[in-house]
Design a protein around this motif. Structure first.
Motif, PDB file in Angstrom:
ATOM      1  N   SER A  20       8.264  -7.320  10.044  1.00 20.24           N
ATOM      2  CA  SER A  20       9.468  -7.492   9.226  1.00 20.24           C
ATOM      3  C   SER A  20       9.165  -7.221   7.753  1.00 20.24           C
ATOM      4  N   TYR A  21       7.997  -7.652   7.285  1.00 15.91           N
ATOM      5  CA  TYR A  21       7.610  -7.385   5.895  1.00 15.91           C
ATOM      6  C   TYR A  21       7.315  -5.897   5.706  1.00 15.91           C
ATOM      7  N   ALA A  22       6.667  -5.297   6.684  1.00 11.84           N
ATOM      8  CA  ALA A  22       6.376  -3.863   6.629  1.00 11.84           C
ATOM      9  C   ALA A  22       7.679  -3.064   6.584  1.00 11.84           C
ATOM     10  N   TYR A  23       8.694  -3.519   7.283  1.00  8.26           N
ATOM     11  CA  TYR A  23       9.990  -2.843   7.272  1.00  8.26           C
ATOM     12  C   TYR A  23      10.578  -2.834   5.867  1.00  8.26           C
ATOM     13  N   LYS A  24      10.479  -3.955   5.155  1.00  7.14           N
ATOM     14  CA  LYS A  24      10.979  -4.031   3.777  1.00  7.14           C
ATOM     15  C   LYS A  24      10.215  -3.070   2.877  1.00  7.14           C
ATOM     16  N   ILE A  25       8.907  -3.000   3.075  1.00  4.64           N
ATOM     17  CA  ILE A  25       8.074  -2.092   2.284  1.00  4.64           C
ATOM     18  C   ILE A  25       8.505  -0.649   2.535  1.00  4.64           C
ATOM     19  N   VAL A  26       8.672  -0.310   3.797  1.00 12.38           N
ATOM     20  CA  VAL A  26       9.042   1.059   4.166  1.00 12.38           C
ATOM     21  C   VAL A  26      10.403   1.415   3.578  1.00 12.38           C
ATOM     22  N   GLN A  27      11.338   0.491   3.615  1.00 11.56           N
ATOM     23  CA  GLN A  27      12.661   0.763   3.047  1.00 11.56           C
ATOM     24  C   GLN A  27      12.563   1.120   1.569  1.00 11.56           C
ATOM     25  N   LYS A  28      11.782   0.362   0.825  1.00 12.51           N
ATOM     26  CA  LYS A  28      11.641   0.640  -0.609  1.00 12.51           C
ATOM     27  C   LYS A  28      10.891   1.945  -0.851  1.00 12.51           C
ATOM     28  N   LEU A  29       9.857   2.174  -0.090  1.00  7.49           N
ATOM     29  CA  LEU A  29       9.027   3.353  -0.319  1.00  7.49           C
ATOM     30  C   LEU A  29       9.673   4.647   0.150  1.00  7.49           C
ATOM     31  N   ASN A  30      10.625   4.562   1.053  1.00  7.64           N
ATOM     32  CA  ASN A  30      11.272   5.776   1.539  1.00  7.64           C
ATOM     33  C   ASN A  30      12.132   6.447   0.484  1.00  7.64           C
ATOM     34  N   LEU A  31      12.262   5.833  -0.667  1.00  8.31           N
ATOM     35  CA  LEU A  31      13.000   6.448  -1.756  1.00  8.31           C
ATOM     36  C   LEU A  31      12.173   7.515  -2.462  1.00  8.31           C
ATOM     37  N   LEU A  32      10.866   7.513  -2.254  1.00  7.97           N
ATOM     38  CA  LEU A  32       9.961   8.488  -2.871  1.00  7.97           C
ATOM     39  C   LEU A  32       9.468   9.481  -1.827  1.00  7.97           C
ATOM     40  N   PRO A  33       9.002  10.652  -2.250  1.00  9.31           N
ATOM     41  CA  PRO A  33       8.354  11.562  -1.303  1.00  9.31           C
ATOM     42  C   PRO A  33       7.137  10.867  -0.673  1.00  9.31           C
ATOM     43  N   ALA A  34       6.845  11.175   0.562  1.00 11.00           N
ATOM     44  CA  ALA A  34       5.829  10.458   1.341  1.00 11.00           C
ATOM     45  C   ALA A  34       4.466  10.417   0.660  1.00 11.00           C
ATOM     46  N   LYS A  35       3.971  11.535   0.222  1.00  8.34           N
ATOM     47  CA  LYS A  35       2.635  11.561  -0.371  1.00  8.34           C
ATOM     48  C   LYS A  35       2.587  10.735  -1.648  1.00  8.34           C
ATOM     49  N   GLU A  36       3.636  10.840  -2.444  1.00  7.06           N
ATOM     50  CA  GLU A  36       3.668  10.101  -3.709  1.00  7.06           C
ATOM     51  C   GLU A  36       3.720   8.594  -3.468  1.00  7.06           C
ATOM     52  N   ARG A  37       4.544   8.155  -2.522  1.00  2.00           N
ATOM     53  CA  ARG A  37       4.670   6.712  -2.282  1.00  2.00           C
ATOM     54  C   ARG A  37       3.384   6.122  -1.727  1.00  2.00           C
ATOM     55  N   LEU A  38       2.725   6.830  -0.825  1.00  3.11           N
ATOM     56  CA  LEU A  38       1.468   6.320  -0.284  1.00  3.11           C
ATOM     57  C   LEU A  38       0.391   6.257  -1.371  1.00  3.11           C
ATOM     58  N   LYS A  39       0.347   7.294  -2.171  1.00  2.00           N
ATOM     59  CA  LYS A  39      -0.653   7.331  -3.238  1.00  2.00           C
ATOM     60  C   LYS A  39      -0.435   6.189  -4.228  1.00  2.00           C
ATOM     61  N   LYS A  40       0.809   5.965  -4.637  1.00  2.00           N
ATOM     62  CA  LYS A  40       1.099   4.909  -5.592  1.00  2.00           C
ATOM     63  C   LYS A  40       0.775   3.531  -5.017  1.00  2.00           C
ATOM     64  N   MET A  41       1.102   3.311  -3.743  1.00  5.17           N
ATOM     65  CA  MET A  41       0.793   2.018  -3.141  1.00  5.17           C
ATOM     66  C   MET A  41      -0.712   1.823  -3.036  1.00  5.17           C
ATOM     67  N   GLN A  42      -1.421   2.844  -2.592  1.00  2.01           N
ATOM     68  CA  GLN A  42      -2.870   2.738  -2.464  1.00  2.01           C
ATOM     69  C   GLN A  42      -3.523   2.466  -3.815  1.00  2.01           C
ATOM     70  N   GLU A  43      -3.092   3.179  -4.841  1.00  2.40           N
ATOM     71  CA  GLU A  43      -3.662   2.987  -6.175  1.00  2.40           C
ATOM     72  C   GLU A  43      -3.414   1.568  -6.683  1.00  2.40           C
ATOM     73  N   ALA A  44      -2.197   1.092  -6.490  1.00  2.00           N
ATOM     74  CA  ALA A  44      -1.866  -0.256  -6.960  1.00  2.00           C
ATOM     75  C   ALA A  44      -2.672  -1.309  -6.213  1.00  2.00           C
ATOM     76  N   VAL A  45      -2.780  -1.172  -4.900  1.00  2.00           N
ATOM     77  CA  VAL A  45      -3.529  -2.146  -4.104  1.00  2.00           C
ATOM     78  C   VAL A  45      -5.009  -2.118  -4.488  1.00  2.00           C
ATOM     79  N   MET A  46      -5.572  -0.943  -4.639  1.00  2.19           N
ATOM     80  CA  MET A  46      -6.991  -0.839  -5.007  1.00  2.19           C
ATOM     81  C   MET A  46      -7.235  -1.423  -6.396  1.00  2.19           C
ATOM     82  N   PHE A  47      -6.335  -1.152  -7.321  1.00  2.00           N
ATOM     83  CA  PHE A  47      -6.477  -1.695  -8.671  1.00  2.00           C
ATOM     84  C   PHE A  47      -6.441  -3.220  -8.639  1.00  2.00           C
TER      85      PHE A  47
END
Length: 72
Positions: A20-47
């Motif tokens: 259910s939490y992953a669904y909320k994440i996907v809904q928000k991230l689907n507003l960006l192109p796939a590569k960009e959204r994954l990259k931004k999430m990965q960068e933020a989490v790693m930071f």
């Protein structure tokens, strides 16, 4: 052509969060192109992990501030 969308099951498994939490994440991230959204999430989490912030908390921060994390 490859799939450019996120699947809830994949996000839940990768980030170790509920579906259910992953669904909320996907809904928000689907507003960006796939590569960009994954990259931004990965960068933020790693930071944020540098400061001993868990993946779950990093994702919550990432979602709450809608990609407005500016870091170097």
């Amino acid at each position: 052509m490859t799939n450019s969308f996120l699947r809830v099951d994949d996000v839940a498994k990768i980030l170790d969060v509920s579906k259910s939490y992953a669904y909320k994440i996907v809904q928000k991230l689907n507003l960006l192109p796939a590569k960009e959204r994954l990259k931004k999430m990965q960068e933020a989490v790693m930071f944020l992990q540098k400061y001993d912030i868990s993946i779950n908390m990093a994702v919550k921060i990432f979602n709450k501030y809608n990609l407005s994390i500016h870091y170097k």
